[in-house]
Design an enzyme around this catalytic site. Sequence first.
Site, short mmCIF file in Angstrom:
data_model
loop_
_atom_site.label_atom_id
_atom_site.label_comp_id
_atom_site.label_asym_id
_atom_site.label_seq_id
_atom_site.Cartn_x
_atom_site.Cartn_y
_atom_site.Cartn_z
N CYS A 38 -2.75 -3.67 21.33
CA CYS A 38 -1.63 -3.11 20.58
C CYS A 38 -2.08 -1.77 20.00
O CYS A 38 -3.15 -1.69 19.39
CB CYS A 38 -1.22 -4.05 19.44
N CYS A 89 2.28 -9.42 19.86
CA CYS A 89 1.30 -9.02 18.83
C CYS A 89 1.72 -9.67 17.52
O CYS A 89 2.77 -9.36 16.98
CB CYS A 89 1.23 -7.50 18.68
N HIS A 143 -2.46 -1.91 16.06
CA HIS A 143 -3.38 -2.87 15.44
C HIS A 143 -4.69 -3.04 16.19
O HIS A 143 -5.58 -3.74 15.71
CB HIS A 143 -2.68 -4.21 15.26
N LYS A 182 -3.37 5.02 11.80
CA LYS A 182 -2.34 4.49 10.93
C LYS A 182 -2.97 3.66 9.82
O LYS A 182 -3.85 2.87 10.07
CB LYS A 182 -1.37 3.62 11.73
N HIS A 198 0.85 -1.20 0.00
CA HIS A 198 0.00 0.00 0.00
C HIS A 198 0.88 1.24 0.00
O HIS A 198 2.10 1.14 -0.07
CB HIS A 198 -0.99 -0.03 1.17
N CYS A 258 2.28 -7.23 14.48
CA CYS A 258 3.59 -6.56 14.45
C CYS A 258 4.72 -7.58 14.44
O CYS A 258 5.85 -7.24 14.18
CB CYS A 258 3.88 -5.73 15.69
N HIS A 278 4.14 1.59 2.16
CA HIS A 278 5.36 0.93 1.67
C HIS A 278 5.96 1.73 0.52
O HIS A 278 7.18 1.85 0.40
CB HIS A 278 5.06 -0.50 1.19
N LYS A 296 -2.44 -2.76 6.39
CA LYS A 296 -3.15 -3.93 5.87
C LYS A 296 -4.18 -4.43 6.87
O LYS A 296 -5.33 -4.64 6.56
CB LYS A 296 -2.15 -5.06 5.63
#
Length: 476
Positions: free
Chosen positions: A145, A128, A148, A299, A20, A131, A23, A302
């Site tokens: 987390c 997690c 996430h 954030k 995405h 991560c 990256h 994915k």
Amino acid sequence: MVKDKFYVTTPIYYASGSPHIGHAYTTIAADVLARYYRQKGDEVFFLTGTDEHGAKIQEVAEEKKETPKQFVDGVAEEFKTLFKKLDISNNNFIRTTEKEHEKSVSEALQKMYDAGYIYKGEYEALYCVECEQYKSKSDLVDGLCSDHKKKPEVHKEESYLFKLSAFQDDLLKKIKKDEYKIRPTKRKNEVVSFYEKEGLSDIAFSRKKEKVEWGIELPFDKGHTAYVWADAFLNYLTGLGWTTKTKDYKTFWPADVQLMSKDILRVHATIWPAMLLALGEELPKQLFIHGYFTVNGHKMGKSQGNTVDPTKIADEYGADVLKYFILRDIPFGNDGDFSTERLAVRYKSDLSGGLGNLMQRTLTMINKYNVKPKKLDTNVPVKQIHEYIEKLEFDKALDKIWLQIKYCDTYIENNKPWDLAKEGKDKKLEEVLSTVYHYLKNIQKQIYPFMPETSEKMKKQLETLKPKPLFPKLEK
Ligand code: MSP
């Protein structure tokens, strides 16, 4: 003359799903640095790639009813295709499932084990899976987390541990003294505070095979696979051909800049340099931590399911436009919401209406009034632009470049070449158009690291004096 060398890395991205814009962001920034230093005449190595082992990937592959290898092959291909589309100039694309990498990881683990830095024990911690990182209680927000929003797993099991605690004093000293430089300074301070408040404790470097099968076997205990980060970090070395001590390794190690966002700063500021010290390798010179792309303040990621697809944007606007926008719109180090509306505005004002329009009208007037641009010594602010790029202040470098475009527009409006032509003031007309032409030649070189394709097009048009819209009007 001996050439300077420059080695830049991006994190290797998890092959757990499609790439995405986050990256693309890190990779584009690394590409700017690589192109900038190459243009300067340095020897450059730029490494990126995919991180392909671990529990998360095993899980996703199972869901898709594919073997992990089949699955990561597909994702790695997607990353490669995207980077090609974005005209990324990486020297190598490393995959952690490459035999050469796996062999090196195994050797490195053996070396650390033999030196007493890895030992068998019982490990208890929160983990997690998204991560692939262990979490301390203070990392969690409401028990979840923070990136996430998921509850971490509790691990309590036999594993091989890495003696991270042995490196506490040495690393803290190196980080404080900028021998292991972390920038922006705000991030360095966070790391120092972590070392001082929580400190380094030994960490699990393996999982039992029945828990995580998709990983590199420990050479000294085949019943365990290596912790995915222990495997992943070594890419920065193996991507240069570390095991066989190739010329690239000798030329380029240690890395000059390692880019990443803050999600993985902690591990890069603790486990990674500790592994290097354990292996007797030099530490990278600098970690640079950029901000997060967010969607409504969260954030983008994915597992958050809120990603923006860079391929779609590159298809619609072109790779250079995407690169320009993301580096211009958000200071590199700050978080920022990605907005397609703002992209469209900048396209119109800075690109088609700014640079594109200036090129078009200048070359059209040069042709129309039959002017032969002469050589000029105008003062160009390259030194400052270079300083900004070297400090990774890309938005400021672009701002400086675009100020020259604004200057040229005003200069044309003030001098009105069309009136000069009508009035037969040929000398002045030649001077005005030569000045703008000269600016454009410099701008063409300055934008190269950011917009290589546009720079190439400009070069051709400036040589042939044949204008063609750089940024066509959009249909919408
Ligand atoms: N595989 C590990 C890294 C191992 S490096 C030895 C990993 N992979 S990741 O796919 O999650 O990529 C994380 C990196 O991708 C971030 O550090 C950052 O460089 C980039 N980004 C991913 N999402 C991002 C945003 N939303 N915003 C900006 N960059 C982000 O962690």
